[in-house]
Design a protein around this motif. Structure first.
Motif, PDB file in Angstrom:
ATOM      1  N   CYS A  72       0.827  -1.212   0.000  1.00  9.42           N
ATOM      2  CA  CYS A  72       0.000   0.000   0.000  1.00  9.42           C
ATOM      3  C   CYS A  72       0.860   1.261   0.000  1.00  9.42           C
ATOM      4  CB  CYS A  72      -0.932   0.000   1.215  1.00  9.42           C
ATOM      5  SG  CYS A  72      -2.341  -1.122   1.060  1.00  9.42           S
ATOM      6  N   ILE A  75       1.462   2.888  -3.415  1.00 10.25           N
ATOM      7  CA  ILE A  75       0.341   3.429  -4.185  1.00 10.25           C
ATOM      8  C   ILE A  75       0.369   4.957  -4.150  1.00 10.25           C
ATOM      9  CG2 ILE A  75      -2.180   3.602  -4.308  1.00 10.25           C
ATOM     10  CD1 ILE A  75      -2.330   0.775  -3.208  1.00 10.25           C
ATOM     11  N   ASP A  91      -8.339   4.366 -10.349  1.00  8.59           N
ATOM     12  CA  ASP A  91      -6.878   4.354 -10.431  1.00  8.59           C
ATOM     13  C   ASP A  91      -6.253   3.768  -9.165  1.00  8.59           C
ATOM     14  OD1 ASP A  91      -4.254   5.174 -11.617  1.00  8.59           O
ATOM     15  OD2 ASP A  91      -4.224   6.460  -9.846  1.00  8.59           O
ATOM     16  N   VAL A  92      -6.784   4.132  -8.004  1.00 11.30           N
ATOM     17  CA  VAL A  92      -6.257   3.590  -6.748  1.00 11.30           C
ATOM     18  C   VAL A  92      -6.457   2.076  -6.709  1.00 11.30           C
ATOM     19  CG1 VAL A  92      -6.528   3.553  -4.235  1.00 11.30           C
ATOM     20  CG2 VAL A  92      -6.556   5.732  -5.460  1.00 11.30           C
ATOM     21  N   THR A  94      -6.799   0.064  -9.231  1.00 11.42           N
ATOM     22  CA  THR A  94      -5.952  -0.558 -10.249  1.00 11.42           C
ATOM     23  C   THR A  94      -4.511  -0.677  -9.763  1.00 11.42           C
ATOM     24  OG1 THR A  94      -7.358   0.287 -12.035  1.00 11.42           O
ATOM     25  CG2 THR A  94      -5.112  -0.371 -12.631  1.00 11.42           C
ATOM     26  N   GLN A  95      -4.030   0.354  -9.089  1.00 16.19           N
ATOM     27  CA  GLN A  95      -2.686   0.287  -8.522  1.00 16.19           C
ATOM     28  C   GLN A  95      -2.588  -0.828  -7.471  1.00 16.19           C
ATOM     29  OE1 GLN A  95      -0.445   3.986  -7.531  1.00 16.19           O
ATOM     30  NE2 GLN A  95      -2.369   5.015  -8.058  1.00 16.19           N
ATOM     31  N   ASP A  98      -2.404  -4.184  -9.192  1.00  9.95           N
ATOM     32  CA  ASP A  98      -1.088  -4.461  -9.766  1.00  9.95           C
ATOM     33  C   ASP A  98      -0.052  -4.787  -8.695  1.00  9.95           C
ATOM     34  OD1 ASP A  98      -2.174  -4.072 -12.255  1.00  9.95           O
ATOM     35  OD2 ASP A  98      -1.418  -2.024 -12.490  1.00  9.95           O
ATOM     36  N   GLN A  99      -0.163  -4.164  -7.535  1.00 12.67           N
ATOM     37  CA  GLN A  99       0.727  -4.499  -6.427  1.00 12.67           C
ATOM     38  C   GLN A  99       0.499  -5.952  -5.999  1.00 12.67           C
ATOM     39  OE1 GLN A  99       3.198  -2.889  -5.273  1.00 12.67           O
ATOM     40  NE2 GLN A  99       2.866  -0.704  -5.214  1.00 12.67           N
TER      41      GLN A  99
END
Length: 225
Positions: A72, A75, A91-92, A94-95, A98-99
């Motif tokens: 986290c 991000i 967007d948050v 999606t990030q 991906d993490q």
């Protein structure tokens, strides 16, 4: 000239820290998957015994929170903008997706977690601020954040199960050949019992990369307005 005993044993070990333990835990997940994560496997990476970790980490649950907190922390969070709140929350998420995808199965660590880590709370705070700024009722926003975290975690977990080696492939869920076979199986079903499945077999098996993820996020978020 005689060699000092300490030199023969090599350089002195670096002291254990929470940061080094978290690094080692992520190394285990990246190389072996989340199922391999344990106090013992982390201790092995650090070339020490499991007991030495307990001076810094309370238990496996604490270790789980540390690794999710580390993800986290990576991000990037925007300043809430009422005109673009949907894009910002997507967007948050999606990030975060991906993490999670970078560490197979790691999102399981976030399920049913009692959050106290400040880096995780930082993301919660930002998401709540974005939704409230967008005009979402605070109660709905609070529950929506929980639902979004659960969905992102479940999606990433499925990716780690279906295609742990390449979750970012053009279509990680099913190969074109497997999809064709599945469509044929659906279409071969008795039409009197499964009229819609046989008719919409292509639609049921469609979607490449993260199209279904994007669709579901928008479905959830658009209903908050």
């Amino acid at each position: 000239m005689a060699i000092d005993a300490r030199q023969r044993r090599g350089a002195r070990k670096a002291p254990l820290t929470v940061q080094r333990i978290t690094d080692a835990a992520l190394d285990v997940v990246a190389s072996q998957g989340y199922d391999a994560l344990s106090m013992r496997s982390v201790a092995a990476v650090l070339d020490t015994g499991p007991a030495s970790l307990y001076a810094h980490v309370v238990n496996k649950g604490d270790l789980d929170e540390l690794i999710i907190g580390r993800l986290c922390a990576g991000i990037a969070l925007p300043l809430p903008d009422a005109a673009h709140w949907r894009e910002q929350i997507i967007d948050v998420c999606t990030q975060l997706r991906d993490q999670y995808l970078a560490y197979p199965g790691v999102s399981r660590a976030a399920l049913a977690m009692e959050v106290t880590d400040l880096d995780i709370l930082r993301v919660n705070e930002a998401m709540l601020a974005i939704l409230v700024e967008g005009g979402v009722d605070p109660q709905s926003a609070a529950w929506a954040i929980d639902a979004l975290f659960l969905y992102v975690g479940a999606y990433a977990l499925e990716a780690s199960i279906v295609a742990p080696a390449e979750p970012d492939a053009e279509d990680w869920r099913v190969s074109p050949a497997d999809r064709d076979a599945l469509i044929r199986r659906f279409r071969a079903l008795p039409t009197d019992r499964f009229p819609h499945i046989t008719r919409y077999a292509e639609q049921l098996t469609s979607g490449v990369r993260h199209e279904r993820f994007d669709f579901t996020l928008r479905l959830m978020i658009d209903n908050l307005a």
